[in-house]
Scaffold this active site. Structure first.
Site, PDB file in Angstrom:
ATOM      1  CE  LYS A 273      -3.262   2.593   2.923  1.00  0.00           C
ATOM      2  NZ  LYS A 273      -4.157   2.585   4.115  1.00  0.00           N
ATOM      3  CG  ASP A 278      -5.515   7.905   4.584  1.00  0.00           C
ATOM      4  OD1 ASP A 278      -6.414   8.506   3.956  1.00  0.00           O
ATOM      5  OD2 ASP A 278      -5.723   6.910   5.306  1.00  0.00           O
ATOM      6  CE  LYS A 285      -6.556   8.734   7.995  1.00  0.00           C
ATOM      7  NZ  LYS A 285      -7.323   7.606   8.570  1.00  0.00           N
ATOM      8  CG  ASP A 355      -9.965   7.527   6.440  1.00  0.00           C
ATOM      9  OD1 ASP A 355      -8.871   7.459   5.838  1.00  0.00           O
ATOM     10  OD2 ASP A 355     -10.065   7.764   7.657  1.00  0.00           O
ATOM     11  CD  GLU A 357      -6.608   5.257   2.326  1.00  0.00           C
ATOM     12  OE1 GLU A 357      -7.630   5.388   3.023  1.00  0.00           O
ATOM     13  OE2 GLU A 357      -5.488   5.003   2.815  1.00  0.00           O
ATOM     14  NE  ARG A 359     -10.828  -1.140   3.513  1.00  0.00           N
ATOM     15  CZ  ARG A 359     -11.470  -1.260   4.677  1.00  0.00           C
ATOM     16  NH1 ARG A 359     -12.645  -1.835   4.743  1.00  0.00           N
ATOM     17  NH2 ARG A 359     -10.928  -0.802   5.782  1.00  0.00           N
TER      18      ARG A 359
HETATM   19  N1  BES Z   1      -4.296   4.574   6.783  1.00  0.00           N
HETATM   20  C1  BES Z   1      -5.387   4.268   7.613  1.00  0.00           C
HETATM   21  C2  BES Z   1      -5.077   3.267   8.721  1.00  0.00           C
HETATM   22  C3  BES Z   1      -4.012   3.638   9.720  1.00  0.00           C
HETATM   23  C4  BES Z   1      -4.356   3.916  11.022  1.00  0.00           C
HETATM   24  C5  BES Z   1      -2.677   3.615   9.386  1.00  0.00           C
HETATM   25  C6  BES Z   1      -3.385   4.203  11.950  1.00  0.00           C
HETATM   26  C7  BES Z   1      -1.701   3.917  10.327  1.00  0.00           C
HETATM   27  C8  BES Z   1      -2.051   4.193  11.604  1.00  0.00           C
HETATM   28  C9  BES Z   1      -6.522   3.689   6.755  1.00  0.00           C
HETATM   29  O1  BES Z   1      -6.560   4.114   5.434  1.00  0.00           O
HETATM   30  C10 BES Z   1      -7.802   4.126   7.368  1.00  0.00           C
HETATM   31  O2  BES Z   1      -8.064   5.273   7.371  1.00  0.00           O
HETATM   32  N2  BES Z   1      -8.562   3.150   7.864  1.00  0.00           N
HETATM   33  C11 BES Z   1      -9.809   3.423   8.466  1.00  0.00           C
HETATM   34  C12 BES Z   1     -10.829   2.479   7.864  1.00  0.00           C
HETATM   35  C13 BES Z   1     -12.231   2.814   8.220  1.00  0.00           C
HETATM   36  C14 BES Z   1     -12.679   4.059   7.502  1.00  0.00           C
HETATM   37  C15 BES Z   1     -13.107   1.645   7.828  1.00  0.00           C
HETATM   38  C16 BES Z   1      -9.652   3.170   9.961  1.00  0.00           C
HETATM   39  O3  BES Z   1      -8.983   2.216  10.339  1.00  0.00           O
HETATM   40  O4  BES Z   1     -10.195   3.945  10.729  1.00  0.00           O
HETATM   41 ZN    ZN Z   2      -4.810   4.774   4.631  1.00  0.00          ZN
HETATM   42 MN    MN Z   3      -7.625   5.921   5.170  1.00  0.00          MN
END
Ligand code: BES
Ligand code: ZN
Ligand code: MN
Length: 504
Positions: A273, A278, A285, A355, A357, A359
């Site tokens: 990835k 992000d 966020k 968010d 993204e 996957r």
């Molecule tokens: N990049 C984040 C996940 C992440 C969290 C990476 C903490 C590093 C440290 C990912 O893209 C994300 O935002 N995931 C969301 C998914 C949700 C919207 C289903 C999450 O985990 O909150």
């Molecule tokens: Zn991410």
């Molecule tokens: Mn994300």
């Protein structure tokens, strides 16, 4: 007459042009003559090493006295720093506990890391490490200690006025040339780790998908074939999910392929990835953790770092890294919540949250890996979910796979390099049912790390596959063992170890 190689000092510069920079300077020799400010000696649990005994008798028992006063037992991880006794020509002596005489790989590396942390004082400039007799295989153990020292001494100093000064280590070992030989491949692995760390620590503005392409192309000189797909080509191949995530940023997405082929086996594919930032997109966020989101390309960085390490070591393997690069930004062109995208696999996806993204970009990267490379095994690395961090924290990465043997191999490799894995389940597929498309990109419930992994599973066909969620592992907030704070390069050592353990 055999040449008395062991009488020579073996520093990295003597190993030829392919030696790469460590974070410190190392010399391995049978008898260190260099005078240094610091002496390191080892002591097993309840039994002194021969070096300790020699220095102790030279000082009429002063070392014994000092460690007794400090209640030092020689347990693994214990360490005391003492003022050097008068008749030792050093400023200080550091006694390091090794526990058992046999030091496992992970323990020797971590010991080096902790020792480096202990030595992190400006006035310490050069160090004699009396490592002879340490470990069952002395060359291997001493090399791993040096490896741990170097890994921990790395700094991302680009934005600091004051740069870290390299220290010089003179290792006194059983056999200088054997130890230098044992260190060389570890040094090359460091080079891969440092690349991944540099890329992860670099800011989002300085490291866009286009900048990442430039970094990947630098591996060409090592015989790595680098291919890059731009947004037009991505679209043409039908990779609508990868294309959509990058649509909100100026450069758009890139698919970067780095292929190191030095065997006729089917390739092992590593998908990474590569979200250079992000923001969350329109599901922006709102938590302060957004300030860490340059980390979101760490999976791609580790994939590239692994290829670099294997190529530098000229390993007889066939490994292809497939890195899905994009910045998840907000703009008029960004994907809108509620949009439906079409992946190259042919499955459509309802975007229930912009968010989620990672996957999306990975779905097309996994398809591409299968379609173009027909790999024997497919592993992806991704900072995928906050849910993973809540489930297993930062000391483990989470591994997901249907293949028990693959999980076992990866977990074993991780343990050897202090990059530990914990298995979490796949499943909860019903949570990904959409009212309008084949899938939705977030679960309607269920454990988030699992629904993310199960989403990815739809794109792996019948290839043997494992997904490793490295959220929380890729950027460290404090120094620990052989890993300093900042980008960790997590996954480079794990994957290199796994690939080498399992090649025939
Ligand atoms: N990049 C984040 C996940 C992440 C969290 C990476 C903490 C590093 C440290 C990912 O893209 C994300 O935002 N995931 C969301 C998914 C949700 C919207 C289903 C999450 O985990 O909150
Ligand atoms: Zn991410
Ligand atoms: Mn994300």
């Amino acid at each position: 007459m055999p040449t008395k190689l062991t009488k020579l000092a073996f520093s990295l510069s003597l190993l030829g042009a392919s030696a790469v920079a460590s974070a410190e300077s190392f010399t391995f020799e049978t008898t260190v003559k260099q005078s240094t400010d610091t002496l390191v000696v080892f002591h097993a649990k309840d039994s002194a090493t021969s070096s300790f005994q020699a220095f102790n008798s030279k000082t009429n028992g002063q070392l014994e006295k000092a460690i007794a006063a400090a209640d030092f037992s020689g347990d693994y991880g214990s360490m005391v720093e003492i003022l050097a006794p008068n008749n030792l020509d050093y400023q200080r002596v550091i006694v390091v506990g090794t526990g058992d005489k046999a030091l496992s790989k992970d323990k020797a590396t971590k010991l080096g890391g902790n020792l480096s942390g202990k030595l992190e004082q400006k006035h310490i400039k050069n160090i004699t490490v009396a490592a002879d007799n340490v470990g069952e295989n002395n060359a291997e153990t001493a090399a791993l200690i040096a490896h741990g020292i170097s890994l921990r001494a790395y700094r991302f100093d680009e934005y600091r006025k004051e740069k870290r000064q390299e220290k010089s280590f003179y290792f006194d070992v059983d056999n200088g040339s054997d130890t230098a030989k044992a260190y060389k491949p570890l040094n090359n692995i460091e080079s891969g780790v440092f690349l991944a760390r540099d890329l992860t620590s670099e800011t989002a503005t300085e490291l866009t998908p286009v900048d990442f392409v430039k970094e990947a192309k630098k591996l060409k000189k090592l015989g790595v074939k680098v291919t890059v797909l731009d947004p037009k080509e991505i679209k043409k191949l039908g990779m609508g999910a990868l294309e959509a995530v990058g649509r909100g940023s100026i450069d758009g997405s890139r698919l970067v392929i780095a292929h190191y082929k030095n065997s006729s086996d089917a390739p092992i594919a590593i998908a990474g990835k590569g979200i250079t930032f992000d923001s969350g997109g329109y599901n922006i966020k709102t938590h302060s953790s957004i300030a860490h989101m340059k980390v979101d390309m760490a999976g791609a960085a580790a994939a590239l770092g692994t290829v670099k390490a294997l190529a530098l070591n000229e390993e007889k393997v066939n490994v292809v890294a497939i890195m899905a690069m994009a910045a998840n930004m907000v703009s008029e062109n960004s994907v809108a919540p509620g949009d439906v995208l079409r992946t190259a696999e042919g499955l459509t996806v309802e975007i229930t949250n912009t968010d989620a993204e990672g996957r999306l970009v990975l779905s097309d990267a996994l398809w591409y890996a299968r379609e173009k490379y027909n790999p024997s095994i497919l592993v992806d690395l991704a900072t995928l979910t906050g849910s993973k961090v809540r489930a297993v924290g930062n000391d483990y990465a989470a591994v997901f796979s249907e293949d028990d043997e693959l999980v076992k191999q990866l977990t074993f490799a991780g343990k050897q390099v202090n990059e530990n894995l914990w298995r979490l389940p796949l499943g909860y597929g019903d949570m990904l049912k959409s009212n309008i498309a084949d899938l939705r990109n977030t679960g309607t419930g269920g454990p988030g790390a699992t629904t993310a992994a199960t989403f990815l599973q739809h794109f792996t066909g019948d290839v043997k596959w494992a997904h490793i969620d490295i959220a929380g592992n890729a950027l460290a907030s404090s120094n620990k063992g052989e890993v300093p704070k900042g980008g960790t390069g997590y996954g480079v050592r794990l994957l290199s170890e796994w690939i080498l353990n399992n090649k025939d």
